[in-house]
Design a protein around this motif. Structure first.
Motif, PDB file in Angstrom:
ATOM      1  N   ILE A 145       0.820  -1.213   0.000  1.00 32.08           N
ATOM      2  CA  ILE A 145       0.000   0.000   0.000  1.00 32.08           C
ATOM      3  C   ILE A 145       0.857   1.268   0.000  1.00 32.08           C
ATOM      4  CG2 ILE A 145      -1.658   1.349   1.370  1.00 32.08           C
ATOM      5  CD1 ILE A 145      -3.061  -1.270   2.079  1.00 32.08           C
ATOM      6  N   GLU A 182      -7.361   5.763 -10.805  1.00 37.13           N
ATOM      7  CA  GLU A 182      -8.603   5.166 -10.291  1.00 37.13           C
ATOM      8  C   GLU A 182      -8.439   3.667 -10.045  1.00 37.13           C
ATOM      9  OE1 GLU A 182     -11.397   6.227 -13.281  1.00 37.13           O
ATOM     10  OE2 GLU A 182     -11.772   8.241 -12.457  1.00 37.13           O
ATOM     11  N   SER A 190      -6.257   3.220  -6.982  1.00 39.95           N
ATOM     12  CA  SER A 190      -7.053   3.576  -5.800  1.00 39.95           C
ATOM     13  C   SER A 190      -8.032   2.461  -5.430  1.00 39.95           C
ATOM     14  CB  SER A 190      -7.812   4.875  -6.072  1.00 39.95           C
ATOM     15  OG  SER A 190      -8.606   5.227  -4.960  1.00 39.95           O
ATOM     16  N   LYS A 191      -8.663   1.880  -6.448  1.00 38.35           N
ATOM     17  CA  LYS A 191      -9.633   0.793  -6.201  1.00 38.35           C
ATOM     18  C   LYS A 191      -8.968  -0.388  -5.514  1.00 38.35           C
ATOM     19  CE  LYS A 191     -10.753  -1.969  -9.539  1.00 38.35           C
ATOM     20  NZ  LYS A 191     -11.301  -2.553 -10.792  1.00 38.35           N
ATOM     21  N   HIS A 192      -7.786  -0.773  -5.971  1.00 34.75           N
ATOM     22  CA  HIS A 192      -7.103  -1.934  -5.386  1.00 34.75           C
ATOM     23  C   HIS A 192      -6.544  -1.618  -4.002  1.00 34.75           C
ATOM     24  CE1 HIS A 192      -7.774  -4.122  -9.008  1.00 34.75           C
ATOM     25  NE2 HIS A 192      -6.968  -3.384  -9.753  1.00 34.75           N
ATOM     26  N   ILE A 193      -6.120  -0.380  -3.791  1.00 31.60           N
ATOM     27  CA  ILE A 193      -5.663   0.014  -2.457  1.00 31.60           C
ATOM     28  C   ILE A 193      -6.817  -0.095  -1.463  1.00 31.60           C
ATOM     29  CG2 ILE A 193      -4.911   1.975  -1.041  1.00 31.60           C
ATOM     30  CD1 ILE A 193      -3.209   2.898  -3.412  1.00 31.60           C
ATOM     31  N   GLU A 194      -7.975   0.419  -1.848  1.00 33.01           N
ATOM     32  CA  GLU A 194      -9.147   0.360  -0.966  1.00 33.01           C
ATOM     33  C   GLU A 194      -9.564  -1.083  -0.698  1.00 33.01           C
ATOM     34  OE1 GLU A 194     -10.457   2.836   0.749  1.00 33.01           O
ATOM     35  OE2 GLU A 194      -8.780   3.976  -0.102  1.00 33.01           O
ATOM     36  N   SER A 195      -9.485  -1.914  -1.735  1.00 32.08           N
ATOM     37  CA  SER A 195      -9.813  -3.333  -1.568  1.00 32.08           C
ATOM     38  C   SER A 195      -8.869  -3.985  -0.562  1.00 32.08           C
ATOM     39  CB  SER A 195      -9.729  -4.049  -2.919  1.00 32.08           C
ATOM     40  OG  SER A 195      -9.891  -5.445  -2.758  1.00 32.08           O
ATOM     41  N   LYS A 204      -7.114  -2.505   1.892  1.00 32.80           N
ATOM     42  CA  LYS A 204      -7.390  -2.006   3.241  1.00 32.80           C
ATOM     43  C   LYS A 204      -8.610  -2.693   3.838  1.00 32.80           C
ATOM     44  CE  LYS A 204      -5.528   2.692   2.651  1.00 32.80           C
ATOM     45  NZ  LYS A 204      -5.882   4.136   2.557  1.00 32.80           N
ATOM     46  N   LEU A 205      -9.650  -2.806   3.040  1.00 30.73           N
ATOM     47  CA  LEU A 205     -10.898  -3.403   3.512  1.00 30.73           C
ATOM     48  C   LEU A 205     -10.708  -4.863   3.877  1.00 30.73           C
ATOM     49  CD1 LEU A 205     -13.998  -3.319   3.934  1.00 30.73           C
ATOM     50  CD2 LEU A 205     -14.219  -3.922   1.506  1.00 30.73           C
TER      51      LEU A 205
END
Length: 711
Positions: free
Chosen positions: A603, A635, A638-643, A645-646
């Motif tokens: 990350i 984008e 960002s999508k994979h970073i958020e995935s 983290k979640l």
């Protein structure tokens, strides 16, 4: 990454002929005969042959002789070399030198027995922390050897109260069980047979990567496998690595460990490239099963030590690289009589072929009746990744025979007569007259079968590359012993009812074929159709270790092991608990490694790259240039970073919740379903996508293409 030419270490053998130094570090029967008085040698040889106990006076004579031999070889220490339920070997070294007398000493008592701390090894509750006593006891059937200037004495390992705490003890017990049962069947055909011993050849697959690259991957160091990594553009799809020319540096490594193996009496015979890049195989000649299992463990340790001086790291994990073939330990098992007959070898003798069919059909029925136990015997967190993937067999246990033998058994079942044509033709008539020749190797092999007949042996292909073969082989020995005992009872009943011996045997075989035919499968084990068909047949498809291990604590399994005096119910429950604990810890370690790499390596790197893209996009926008591609990449990142983290956050919370579960079986299953199955693939997917998006120079992990292709 710039690829530099790797130098390599050359290896020199002590002699041009292997026969000049084979077994030079082994105190075998030849060495015993030369060093011991004839009467003492006969007692030791008799103990090895018959399993009888060696008295202390004999042990003293052996200890004196082996000490002189070891000191002359430069040994300074001795150890009891044993196989605790950790999965690896263990040893505690003591020096020969006695400081008080200023002499080298080695007593018979030290040869026969030592006392390692039993509470420090997995015991499944048999030994608590304050109950420390455990004993190692000399196993004369496996030869003493010198390794790293240390005299190594193969031993069993038992608790203070006598329970087996190792792999070797139940293997030896199971070997005796199958010996007794097989001899009883052989007596129908040859009264001269007094002993039958299982024979084993272990094909060992492994990956070899550069040690420096290995050291940069925390996941490989911590868990033995790469938890992240996108497949390289070129993997194994060209099939150009299999049996290809061996890279010089790799070949020198192979030569080196082969030389050391031959000195230790390990009969390594074959080496070659395997299918996946960076994957190889070494295979020995067949040996008596106890010695073969010992030699395989010793070989693995030797391979790791030799790899270090060649700048390599050996990976025995069953699936170190996703998307590529995993590594197995194909166990080639057969039964040999003391008259020199392989009981799985077809011949041109009618009598021997009927005998062959007894053992063939008996083994098939054993696998059918105890398929779930065989699945449990090869279950592990690491092998779960391999089973059903690429070349590995599925988790469904089945038997492959090939078209010829399948036809033989089908016709025997229905009619008692068989006619099969092949080339000049092969004709068999079973039952009431005679049994002519069965042609050997008259069918193809099935690499998707977990348990395949391959000419004169069964190949248990589902065993994982990191496993101790003694575990699966103990299970195989005991289930075959059980069915052979049943076969003996059933044949005798038929004969007591007035049937001629051969007719009685054939009638029992026909019934066994009918009862066990659902376990036989000849087609593609990978297909969805087979999974559906197996379910219709009532065959289990246990894909996860905690669920497979339930079989160990069933009444059926307990009764089986008790009948043959191989493991008590207490010992079985201990093994169940130990293996569940091992599963939990391995999934915990992998999940922590994934979380650490994702949060502290992936990350931050992705965010830095994302910020760089934002700067570039703003610069392009300020110049009035098209910046849509940069925005699209931002984008995606960002999508994979958020995935990440979640899913990492949820995985950590799941671990906390599951760790409150006190029932170890439930806990292991939750780690399988609610951690491994729920999050591992999701987290890996996001990381592997980021690997393709983030600038190569910034990516924090060495990639597959580097680990697999740099030699």
């Amino acid at each position: 990454m710039k690829v530099q030419e790797r130098s390599y270490v050359t290896s020199e053998a002590p002699s041009l002929k292997v026969s000049d130094y084979f077994g030079s570090q082994v105190f075998g029967l030849k060495e015993m005969q030369e060093a011991l008085a004839p009467s003492v040698y006969q007692r030791v040889a008799g103990a090895i042959e018959k399993g009888s106990k060696i008295d202390m006076s004999t042990a003293e004579e052996v200890a004196t002789a082996v000490k002189s031999w070891a000191l002359a070889k430069g040994a300074t220490h001795y150890t009891h070399w044993f196989q605790p339920l950790t999965g690896s070997t263990a040893e505690k070294h003591d020096t020969f030198f006695d400081a008080l007398s200023k002499m080298e000493k080695f007593k018979g008592s030290a040869l026969v027995q030592q006392e390692p701390d039993a509470s420090s090894f997995p015991s499944g509750g048999i030994r608590t922390t304050f109950e420390a006593r455990g004993y190692t006891a000399w196993d004369p059937s496996s030869p003493i050897f010198i390794y790293d200037k240390t005299l190594c004495i193969p031993t069993i390992f038992v608790s203070y109260t006598g329970e087996a705490l190792d792999f070797k003890t139940p293997l030896i017990r199971s070997t005796e069980a199958v010996n007794q049962a097989a001899v009883d069947i052989c007596q129908y055909f040859d009264r001269n047979v007094r002993k039958v011993y299982p024979s084993l050849g272990v094909e060992q697959e492994y990956f070899l990567i550069d040690k420096a690259l290995y050291s940069t991957r925390p996941d490989l160091v911590m868990s033995g496998r790469s938890v992240f990594g996108h497949n390289p553009a070129r993997g194994q799809q060209l099939d150009d690595h299999y049996f290809g020319s061996i890279a010089q540096r790799v070949k020198e490594y192979m030569k080196d460990f082969e030389i050391e193996a031959w000195k230790l009496g390990i009969p390594v015979s074959t080496r070659h490239n395997e299918v996946a890049p960076g994957q190889y195989e070494v295979a020995p000649l067949f040996e008596e099963i106890n010695k073969a299992c010992d030699h395989n463990l010793l070989l693995m340790d030797l391979m790791e030590k030799v790899a270090d001086r060649h700048g390599f790291k050996v990976l025995f994990h069953e699936k170190p690289f996703a998307g590529l073939n995993g590594s197995g330990k194909h166990n080639n098992w057969s039964l040999i009589t003391d008259t020199g007959v392989n009981l799985f070898q077809p011949s041109n003798s009618a009598r021997e072929n009927l005998q062959f069919l007894c053992f063939l059909v008996g083994t098939i029925k054993a696998v059918y009746v105890y398929a779930d136990l065989l699945r449990a015997s090869i279950a592990s967190a690491s092998n779960d990744y391999r089973l059903g993937a690429n070349e590995a067999p599925p988790a469904i246990i089945s038997v492959f025979l090939g078209s010829t033998l399948s036809s033989v058994l089908d016709e025997l079942e229905h009619n008692g007569n068989v006619k099969i044509e092949k080339g000049d033709n092969m004709y068999m008539k079973l039952g009431l007259t005679k049994i002519p020749e069965i042609i050997l190797d008259n069918t193809d092999r099935n690499r998707t079968s977990p348990f395949a007949f391959t000419g004169n042996k069964f190949e248990f292909r589902a065993v994982g590359s990191s496993a101790n073969s003694a575990g699966p082989m103990t299970a195989l020995n005991v289930i075959v012993a059980d069915v052979l005992k049943e076969m003996k009872v059933d044949i005798d009943k038929e004969m007591e009812a007035g049937k001629e011996k051969k007719i009685a045997i054939v009638d029992v075989l026909r019934r066994y074929i009918t009862e066990s035919k659902d376990i036989r499968f000849e087609a593609d084990g990978y297909s969805d159709e087979w999974a559906e068909e197996a379910a219709r047949r009532g065959l289990s498809n246990l894909k996860s270790t905690p669920f497979a291990l339930d079989t160990l604590v069933t009444k059926k399994t307990a009764d089986l092991y008790k009948r043959h005096k191989v493991l008590s119910e207490k010992e079985l429950h201990a093994r169940h608990e130990i293996r569940l604990e091992n599963y939990i810890m391995r999934v915990q370690i992998e999940s922590r490694v994934m979380g650490d790499l994702a949060l502290n390596h992936i990350i931050p790197t992705a965010i830095q790259y994302q910020n760089k893209l934002i700067e570039n996009a703003n610069g392009l926008k300020g110049l009035g240039l098209d910046h849509r591609a940069a925005i699209e990449t931002i984008e995606q990142v960002s999508k994979h970073i958020e995935s990440l983290k979640l899913n990492v956050g949820e995985m950590i919370e799941a671990r906390k919740r599951i760790n409150k579960e006190e029932d170890i079986a439930k806990k292991a299953k939750l780690y399988s379903t609610d951690v491994k199955d729920a999050y591992f693939d999701k987290i890996r997917y996001a990381v592997d996508k980021l690997e393709l998006l983030v600038d190569n120079e910034s990516w924090p992990l060495v990639k597959y293409r580097e680990m697999l292709f740099i030699k």
